[in-house]
Write a protein that holds these residues in place. Sequence first.
Motif, short mmCIF file in Angstrom:
data_model
loop_
_atom_site.label_atom_id
_atom_site.label_comp_id
_atom_site.label_asym_id
_atom_site.label_seq_id
_atom_site.Cartn_x
_atom_site.Cartn_y
_atom_site.Cartn_z
N ARG A 58 0.83 -1.21 0.00
CA ARG A 58 0.00 0.00 0.00
C ARG A 58 0.86 1.26 0.00
NH1 ARG A 58 -1.81 3.96 2.99
NH2 ARG A 58 -0.52 3.35 4.78
N LEU A 59 1.92 1.27 0.81
CA LEU A 59 2.79 2.44 0.89
C LEU A 59 3.52 2.67 -0.43
CD1 LEU A 59 4.36 1.96 4.44
CD2 LEU A 59 2.71 3.71 3.75
N ARG A 60 3.91 1.59 -1.09
CA ARG A 60 4.59 1.73 -2.37
C ARG A 60 3.69 2.40 -3.39
NH1 ARG A 60 6.67 -3.74 -4.28
NH2 ARG A 60 4.44 -4.12 -4.49
N ALA A 61 2.44 1.98 -3.47
CA ALA A 61 1.50 2.59 -4.42
C ALA A 61 1.22 4.05 -4.06
CB ALA A 61 0.20 1.79 -4.42
N GLU A 62 1.10 4.33 -2.78
CA GLU A 62 0.82 5.69 -2.33
C GLU A 62 1.98 6.62 -2.65
OE1 GLU A 62 1.29 7.17 1.99
OE2 GLU A 62 -0.82 6.58 1.84
#
Length: 287
Positions: A207-211
Amino acid sequence: MRSIVLTKGVPDFSEGAVSFDEDGHLERGKTPTVMNPNDYFALQAALQTKVRHGGHVTGMSMGPPSYASVLEEAMESVYADDSILLSDRELAASDTWATAITLSAGIEKYQEEIADVDLVFAGFKTADGETGHTGPQTTWCLDWPIVTHVLALDIDPDEGMLRAKRLVEGDVDEIETVEAPLPCVVIADPEFEPTYRKAAHRLEHKRLRAETQERVADHEEELTTWNHQDLNLDPDYIGLDGSPTIVSSVDPIPKAPSEREATMVDPGDDDGMGQVLEELQPFATGD
């Protein structure tokens, strides 16, 4: 959990990227700048902490305006929320001590104006200076505990405690487990490897990577620049004037001897390209 990751730009020492003058001295202006390789492990330690415990990560660097690209690379690696660049001409030519004074002032300003910091992460050493001094000297200025050569770590937020495994080098390398109260400074060892054993952690990492992909695209919007006046620093104690290091001499880097001959072939030369094909054909067939 608030973390700051210290990172630095260094010359790109990959083959063909480094530019030297006729005396063998490095020409920094003509050599590309990249993020210090050892800082990658500090970034991974900060990212692991964010994935496991949440919070906010800020990348911080001291250097010329071009270091904004280094902080952008750091943001992409650690999924940082924002970046701070400490930069102006008064900071130029700083040795490790003057750099540590500046970085500690940046961290203190962050604490006064933004939020309290729990952890500061730094790399083992830089690829250009290789002294390994800046992280420990910055810690001394802050008067915080420091844990070096960290191989693995976790945080107990309730107790406000860092627990880490660190490498102890001697006649025989050993690993010891230590604790340190927060806030503290973590110097990641090149052997550091992040671990995400829980499914929840792996999902949070994704999730953090996409954000972050969206945030990196507008990195300049997340970048704050502070000069020495913002940090309330006396020019006599920073930059070249504030650097006690004395360089007695500089030896030029010898050019590597050529180990093989090269034949230049014009792509428009049919005969020449035919010879190239004949040379390469045995390798293409596995001979």
